[in-house]
Design an enzyme around this catalytic site. Structure first.
Site, PDB file in Angstrom:
ATOM      1  CG  HIS A  51      -3.132  -5.329   2.392  1.00 57.31           C
ATOM      2  ND1 HIS A  51      -3.224  -5.530   1.040  1.00 57.31           N
ATOM      3  CD2 HIS A  51      -1.825  -5.580   2.696  1.00 57.31           C
ATOM      4  CE1 HIS A  51      -2.042  -5.907   0.554  1.00 57.31           C
ATOM      5  NE2 HIS A  51      -1.177  -5.928   1.538  1.00 57.31           N
ATOM      6  CG  ASN A  88       0.469  -7.923  -2.893  1.00 60.58           C
ATOM      7  OD1 ASN A  88      -0.535  -7.857  -2.190  1.00 60.58           O
ATOM      8  ND2 ASN A  88       1.658  -7.590  -2.447  1.00 60.58           N
ATOM      9  CG  HIS A 135      -2.235 -17.586   8.804  1.00 54.19           C
ATOM     10  ND1 HIS A 135      -1.010 -17.026   8.541  1.00 54.19           N
ATOM     11  CD2 HIS A 135      -2.029 -18.473   9.806  1.00 54.19           C
ATOM     12  CE1 HIS A 135      -0.109 -17.545   9.347  1.00 54.19           C
ATOM     13  NE2 HIS A 135      -0.700 -18.419  10.128  1.00 54.19           N
ATOM     14  CE1 TYR A 137       0.994 -12.201   6.303  1.00 55.83           C
ATOM     15  CE2 TYR A 137      -1.233 -11.575   5.736  1.00 55.83           C
ATOM     16  CZ  TYR A 137       0.111 -11.556   5.463  1.00 55.83           C
ATOM     17  OH  TYR A 137       0.580 -10.877   4.373  1.00 55.83           O
TER      18      TYR A 137
END
Ligand code: HDE
Length: 681
Positions: A71, A143, A335, A358
């Protein structure tokens, strides 16, 4: 410099950080010269004592931070989320109470490419939302595809290593069309559902504004009485789900690699604020954690909307562009573990690994443990933690007892009690059944094909055509026959027609299925086409000629802008019109990929036969865009691929007659029938 709202992208003027317009060092000392280093004589060697030189170069040397491992390429915007109050029955989260407004920051991204890669590649898109709620930060890190490649987070490094460029030559950039990707996904059949979505038009969105978003995992919501429900989150775009066609996506990689980033920023600047509704599918929290036989802990499965409707719980509007890309979009740290009272996680093994990953990656990427203090990451709720020191600490903590319990700082900070009024985060006391430690997976995760087939069967003919073309393109880029053949065998296990069409394109015969095909009921909600949508922020290329009347242009522009559509004037040369209206593009600089539709004006007949105009209209026609003309502009169309009587081409004597028709055609996103006969089935 004044900001000109009529020119997208006009920079916001620089604001001094701490109130001086003079150039200073980082220490605030005014500087008289920043163009010459301090030397021994005019032509002499540079002196080590030049603090300003060393400070300027040293800071520059450290301007880059590691890009995200996945990403990396993203764009973001600020906005506001307004709750409908409809979630109050299932969650105590106060930001979901009726009419409550909460600031948000949303970052959209591609997954595979480096930070400088192109926006329009075929890939999954990240859709990560930070809600700055009064009760702390809630991050919904989702997503644009509702399922994932793998069922267990332990395989994430494997799928990412396979999908990233090959380690020897570091190619291809930001692509799944290569051997290692298809090697992995054909060896791990649980990835077939996600790759089917990738190969569909979802893999090449028209813009971030026209993407659906999904939380993917099942979450747990807890109501005021401590009762839990299982939910899946969905973002539904106001403009509908809309994709590029593959050739456009490829062309944009060259013509405008920033296409999605630009579209988002321009739309916000023009006041066409992107909008989504947040919704939830709600399931009872039973000990099995299944719904109608679907394992809710398996992130490679959806629950079709026909079985569990998406219930709207609020609306998000993005209304402000970031001021500084690095400070906000690059440094934002999402996160999955950022939860607020009333929202909890589940045992989905993919989600569990994310809860670890994360923070871990952000420690490296943002250089230490204090990244929550970076302005974009700061919670809007009051903070009283006992976290201390560390690299880049920017708080000056007072007191002497950052430990609990203590009697020296008056016992502060206090731990709130568990009463509902205290609004402390309480991990939902999920019952853990008698279990043995194991590295096995439940049998309910084993079916890797029936929902993939359901997706295929839910597609219209034009969407199926695109899926066949996408698999054919991707596998044609794989050089190893065993990879192609293994993947086509999986396609046969999804649908023999799909396998046969792809195998034909690749030059071999498709194998027979090796499993019994399961015919689940198609889910019409999976299709992207067949409805009509608002036009906000979409663009029309208005081709004008030397004889086009300035009043007619003004009239058409006003009508279009009144409908929130952006008209871009395309003229033979760049001279402003007689009334001062600027020309946006010339025939030499306009390419079809920038426009959703083309309108040729009366007074343009002398342009007939111009090769660049024929190219513009020919490509627009091939990409199934709406095309129109009025007056003698119709004669121009007659010399191009878009003959006035063809499908999705509208022509009239007067502008009024054609503009409405053109807008109606655009409402369906594309002229689908032009791509395949009986396109919508
Ligand atoms: Fe991520 N993911 N992910 N992911 N993910 C990251 O975190 C990871 C997964 C998603 O705009 C990283 O700060 C693991 C699913 C988005 O900043 C990293 C697993 C979904 C973003 C990471 C997953 C996502 C990330 C890289 C499997 C959709 C961009 C940089 C267990 C529901 C957020 C970073 C942004 C980013 C790990 C799977 C979405 C490495 C281990 C499933 C939108 O921590």
């Amino acid at each position: 410099m004044a900001k000109d709202p009529t020119i997208p992208g006009t920079p916001v003027p620089h604001q001094p950080i701490t109130g001086t317009d003079r150039l200073t060092t980082a220490g605030g000392v005014p500087l008289r010269d920043t163009d010459h280093s301090l030397k021994a004589g005019q032509r002499g060697p540079t002196l080590l004592q030049d603090h300003h030189l060393r400070e300027k170069i040293t800071h520059f040397d450290h301007e880059r931070i590691p890009e995200r491992v996945v990403h990396a390429r993203g764009a973001a915007a600020h906005g506001v989320f307004t709750a409908y109050g409809t979630a109050e029955t299932v969650t105590s989260a106060t930001f979901l109470k009726k009419d409550k407004e909460t600031p948000v920051f949303v970052r959209f991204s591609t997954v595979l490419g480096s930070r400088g890669s192109a926006d329009t590649v075929r890939d999954t898109r990240g859709f990560a939302t930070k809600f700055y709620t009064d009760e702390g930060t809630f991050d919904l890190v989702g997503n644009n595809i509702p399922v994932f490649f793998i069922q267990d987070g332990i395989k994430f490094p494997d799928i990412v290593h396979a999908a990233k460029p090959h380690p020897d030559r570091e190619i291809p950039q930001a692509q799944s069309a290569h051997d290692t990707f298809w090697d992995f996904v054909s060896l791990h059949t649980e990835a077939q559902h996600h790759t089917m979505w990738n190969m569909s038009d979802r893999g090449i969105p028209r813009s971030f504004r026209t993407m659906e978003g999904f939380g993917v995992h099942t979450f747990r919501l807890i109501d005021d009485n401590g009762e839990a429900s299982l939910v899946k989150f969905h973002w539904k775009p106001k403009l509908g789900v809309h994709a590029l066609v593959w050739e456009e996506a490829q062309m944009l990689g060259g013509f405008d690699p920033d296409f999605h980033r630009r579209d988002l920023a321009d739309a916000i600047e023009a006041g066409a604020f992107p909008e989504w509704e947040l919704g939830v599918q709600i399931f009872p929290d039973t000990p099995q954690q299944t719904f109608q036989g679907i394992d809710l802990l398996d992130p490679t499965k959806i629950v079709p909307e026909e079985l569990a409707p998406v219930q709207p719980i609020g609306k998000m509007v993005l209304n402000r562009n970031p001021t500084n890309y690095f400070a906000e979009t690059e440094q934002v740290a999402f996160h999955v573990g950022h939860l607020v009272p009333g929202i909890d996680v589940t045992d989905d093994a993919l989600m569990q690994a994310r809860l670890f990953s994360y923070v871990d990656t952000q420690l490296t990427r943002l250089g230490g443990p204090n990244f929550e203090q970076i302005p974009i990451n700061r919670t809007h709720a009051p903070v009283n933690d006992m976290l201390r020191d560390g690299l880049h600490q920017s708080e000056i903590h007072s007191g002497i007892a950052p430990y609990h319990p203590n009697s020296l700082d008056g016992g502060c900070p206090f731990v709130p009690d568990g009463s509902p009024d205290a609004r402390a985060f309480i991990d939902h006391p999920v019952k853990i059944t008698d279990a043995e430690k194991t590295r096995e997976q439940a049998a309910s995760f084993d079916d890797h094909f029936s929902q993939v087939r359901q997706f295929w069967l839910s597609m219209t003919p034009v969407e199926k055509e695109h899926i066949v073309a996408a698999y054919s393109f991707e596998l044609s880029k794989c050089t190893l026959p065993q990879v192609r053949e293994r993947q086509v065998q999986h396609l046969a296990n999804i649908d023999p027609e799909l396998a046969s069409r792809v195998a034909t394109a690749l030059g071999f015969t498709a194998p027979q299925p090796t499993i019994e095909l399961a015919d689940l009921e198609p889910s019409p909600a999976l299709s992207m086409v067949g409805q009509t949508w608002p036009l906000d922020g979409r663009t029309i290329g208005l081709v004008i000629g030397p004889e086009t009347s300035v009043e007619a242009i003004a009239g058409v522009r006003n009508t279009l802008m009144g409908r929130s559509v952006t008209p871009l004037l395309i003229a033979p040369d760049g001279a402003p019109l007689a009334d001062g209206t600027p020309v946006d593009r010339t025939l030499q600089t306009a390419r079809s990929v920038e426009f959703d539709a083309i309108l040729v004006a009366d007074g343009a007949s002398s342009l007939a036969g111009d090769p660049m105009l024929s190219l513009l209209i020919g490509e627009s026609y091939r990409h199934a865009k709406a095309i129109g003309a009025w007056g003698d502009g119709v004669e121009v169309l007659a010399t191009t691929a878009a003959a006035p009587s063809s499908t999705g081409v509208t022509a009239a004597e007067q502008a009024d007659g054609v503009v409405e028709d053109l807008l109606t055609l655009m409402g369906s996103h594309r002229v689908w029938e032009r791509l395949v006969p009986n396109a919508l089935g």
